[in-house]
Structures are given as C-alpha cells and as structure tokens.
Design a protein around this motif. Structure first.
Motif, PDB file in Angstrom:
ATOM      1  N   ALA A   1     -22.751  11.094  31.238  1.00 18.03           N
ATOM      2  CA  ALA A   1     -22.010  10.965  29.978  1.00 18.03           C
ATOM      3  C   ALA A   1     -20.509  11.047  30.220  1.00 18.03           C
ATOM      4  N   LEU A   2     -20.078  11.960  31.105  1.00 11.26           N
ATOM      5  CA  LEU A   2     -18.653  12.076  31.446  1.00 11.26           C
ATOM      6  C   LEU A   2     -18.125  10.773  32.050  1.00 11.26           C
ATOM      7  N   ALA A   3     -18.847  10.255  33.015  1.00  8.98           N
ATOM      8  CA  ALA A   3     -18.418   9.020  33.676  1.00  8.98           C
ATOM      9  C   ALA A   3     -18.364   7.868  32.684  1.00  8.98           C
ATOM     10  N   ALA A   4     -19.329   7.804  31.768  1.00  8.25           N
ATOM     11  CA  ALA A   4     -19.346   6.738  30.769  1.00  8.25           C
ATOM     12  C   ALA A   4     -18.169   6.861  29.798  1.00  8.25           C
ATOM     13  N   GLU A   5     -17.852   8.081  29.389  1.00 10.80           N
ATOM     14  CA  GLU A   5     -16.735   8.298  28.467  1.00 10.80           C
ATOM     15  C   GLU A   5     -15.391   7.934  29.094  1.00 10.80           C
ATOM     16  N   TRP A   6     -15.193   8.345  30.338  1.00 11.03           N
ATOM     17  CA  TRP A   6     -13.914   8.075  31.004  1.00 11.03           C
ATOM     18  C   TRP A   6     -13.794   6.606  31.402  1.00 11.03           C
ATOM     19  N   GLN A   7     -14.887   5.943  31.684  1.00 13.99           N
ATOM     20  CA  GLN A   7     -14.904   4.524  32.080  1.00 13.99           C
ATOM     21  C   GLN A   7     -14.041   4.248  33.307  1.00 13.99           C
ATOM     22  N   GLY A   8     -14.000   5.171  34.233  1.00 14.71           N
ATOM     23  CA  GLY A   8     -13.228   5.004  35.458  1.00 14.71           C
ATOM     24  C   GLY A   8     -12.616   6.329  35.867  1.00 14.71           C
ATOM     25  N   CYS A   9     -11.721   6.252  36.820  1.00 16.87           N
ATOM     26  CA  CYS A   9     -11.049   7.457  37.323  1.00 16.87           C
ATOM     27  C   CYS A   9     -10.224   8.093  36.197  1.00 16.87           C
ATOM     28  N   ALA A  10     -10.390   9.384  35.998  1.00 23.04           N
ATOM     29  CA  ALA A  10      -9.671  10.097  34.942  1.00 23.04           C
ATOM     30  C   ALA A  10      -8.174  10.136  35.200  1.00 23.04           C
ATOM     31  N   TYR A  11      -7.770   9.988  36.446  1.00 21.97           N
ATOM     32  CA  TYR A  11      -6.363  10.116  36.792  1.00 21.97           C
ATOM     33  C   TYR A  11      -5.640   8.765  36.824  1.00 21.97           C
ATOM     34  N   CYS A  12      -6.162   7.817  37.593  1.00 21.13           N
ATOM     35  CA  CYS A  12      -5.460   6.540  37.748  1.00 21.13           C
ATOM     36  C   CYS A  12      -6.098   5.413  36.944  1.00 21.13           C
ATOM     37  N   GLY A  13      -7.305   5.628  36.431  1.00 20.59           N
ATOM     38  CA  GLY A  13      -7.971   4.627  35.607  1.00 20.59           C
ATOM     39  C   GLY A  13      -8.762   3.583  36.374  1.00 20.59           C
ATOM     40  N   ALA A  14      -8.799   3.664  37.694  1.00 21.25           N
ATOM     41  CA  ALA A  14      -9.524   2.671  38.499  1.00 21.25           C
ATOM     42  C   ALA A  14     -11.000   2.680  38.128  1.00 21.25           C
ATOM     43  N   SER A  15     -11.542   1.510  37.846  1.00 21.72           N
ATOM     44  CA  SER A  15     -12.954   1.415  37.473  1.00 21.72           C
ATOM     45  C   SER A  15     -13.759   0.610  38.489  1.00 21.72           C
ATOM     46  N   ASP A  16     -13.111   0.152  39.536  1.00 24.37           N
ATOM     47  CA  ASP A  16     -13.777  -0.693  40.529  1.00 24.37           C
ATOM     48  C   ASP A  16     -14.200   0.076  41.776  1.00 24.37           C
ATOM     49  N   ARG A  17     -14.124   1.403  41.726  1.00 23.89           N
ATOM     50  CA  ARG A  17     -14.465   2.231  42.893  1.00 23.89           C
ATOM     51  C   ARG A  17     -15.528   3.251  42.501  1.00 23.89           C
ATOM     52  N   PRO A  18     -16.274   3.743  43.490  1.00 24.50           N
ATOM     53  CA  PRO A  18     -17.232   4.814  43.191  1.00 24.50           C
ATOM     54  C   PRO A  18     -16.495   6.079  42.739  1.00 24.50           C
ATOM     55  N   LEU A  19     -17.100   6.798  41.809  1.00 25.23           N
ATOM     56  CA  LEU A  19     -16.469   7.997  41.273  1.00 25.23           C
ATOM     57  C   LEU A  19     -17.092   9.256  41.858  1.00 25.23           C
ATOM     58  N   GLN A  20     -16.244  10.271  42.014  1.00 26.64           N
ATOM     59  CA  GLN A  20     -16.672  11.574  42.526  1.00 26.64           C
ATOM     60  C   GLN A  20     -16.409  12.617  41.452  1.00 26.64           C
ATOM     61  N   ARG A  21     -17.119  13.713  41.529  1.00 23.98           N
ATOM     62  CA  ARG A  21     -16.892  14.829  40.607  1.00 23.98           C
ATOM     63  C   ARG A  21     -15.687  15.625  41.093  1.00 23.98           C
ATOM     64  N   ASP A  22     -14.681  15.748  40.231  1.00 27.23           N
ATOM     65  CA  ASP A  22     -13.494  16.518  40.596  1.00 27.23           C
ATOM     66  C   ASP A  22     -13.301  17.635  39.589  1.00 27.23           C
ATOM     67  N   CYS A  23     -13.094  18.834  40.070  1.00 21.36           N
ATOM     68  CA  CYS A  23     -12.830  19.979  39.203  1.00 21.36           C
ATOM     69  C   CYS A  23     -11.349  19.984  38.816  1.00 21.36           C
ATOM     70  N   VAL A  24     -11.074  20.004  37.512  1.00 18.98           N
ATOM     71  CA  VAL A  24      -9.695  20.063  37.040  1.00 18.98           C
ATOM     72  C   VAL A  24      -9.057  21.352  37.567  1.00 18.98           C
ATOM     73  N   GLN A  25      -9.752  22.479  37.387  1.00 19.40           N
ATOM     74  CA  GLN A  25      -9.319  23.724  38.019  1.00 19.40           C
ATOM     75  C   GLN A  25     -10.152  23.854  39.294  1.00 19.40           C
ATOM     76  N   PRO A  26      -9.539  23.726  40.450  1.00 18.98           N
ATOM     77  CA  PRO A  26     -10.289  23.704  41.708  1.00 18.98           C
ATOM     78  C   PRO A  26     -11.141  24.947  41.925  1.00 18.98           C
ATOM     79  N   ILE A  27     -12.217  24.771  42.654  1.00 16.96           N
ATOM     80  CA  ILE A  27     -13.115  25.872  42.976  1.00 16.96           C
ATOM     81  C   ILE A  27     -12.365  26.963  43.725  1.00 16.96           C
TER      82      ILE A  27
END
Length: 123
Positions: free
Chosen positions: A33-59
C-alpha cells in the motif's frame, strides 16, 4: 569458530542487535500500500527503478520498520541517505523538503485509517 572483526561484520552484528531490540510490524500488505501510494521513490520520485524500504528515522537512531516510519526509496537515494536525518539529507541533496514532509504526512494519515494500529482497534 573465529569471529570476524572486519568493519562490515562488526556493523552487521550491531545492526542485528538493534533490530532485535524493537518490534518491527510493517506487514507485506502495508508495504504494498505504501509503494502504491507513493508511486515511486519518496525522495526523488523515480518510478522506473526497484524500490527498497527506507526508514525515515534510521534504525541506528531509534527508528523501526513501521507504517509511519517507512517510505519507498530507490537504491540510490537509500544508499545516499544512509543513517542521516531525513530533513538535513534532503537539504544537502537539494530535494524539496517541504513537499516530502507534506506528502509523507498525507500518506501516513490515509494509511493509518486503512490500517488502524492494534491498540486503537481495541478502543
């Protein structure tokens, strides 16, 4: 058996310990659902690359894999951000900090309604 003392191995063991200290409750359904809502990278907007889970506040800074703390990121942005604080990283990369924060909030509210927290469901 000898324990590896390489920098990579030491960091991997530290990360494993940090990960074990917290409950990470991001389900596969929530991630989709997160990936579908963002429709690409949350930071740069790229939608043509595989997406990874990134923690906004790092572990490494106390974050964990939860619906409110994870965003989809392309490999380039995820690696570049590393364990930096998101707003200072966005400024350094000259990305739109305000747009990210507003979109993160909007999506967070929408998905919180769709996936209520376990504590809130019992009220």
């Amino acid at each position: 058996m000898a324990v590896s003392r390489s920098r990579t191995a030491v960091y991997a063991r530290r990360r494993k310990r940090r990960m074990a200290q917290h409950t990470h409750d991001l389900s596969d359904e929530q991630w989709a659902a997160l990936a579908a809502e963002w429709q690409g990278c949350a930071y740069c907007g790229a939608s043509d690359r595989p997406l990874q889970r990134d923690c906004v506040q790092p572990i490494s800074r106390g974050g964990r894999y939860t619906l409110a703390n994870v965003v989809p990121a392309c490999g380039s942005c995820n690696a570049s951000k590393s364990n930096d604080e998101v707003t200072s990283w966005l400024r350094r990369k000259q990305l739109d900090e305000r747009a990210f924060l507003l979109r993160h909030r909007e999506i967070g509210v929408a998905l919180a309604l769709r996936f209520p927290a376990p504590d809130a469901a019992s009220d």
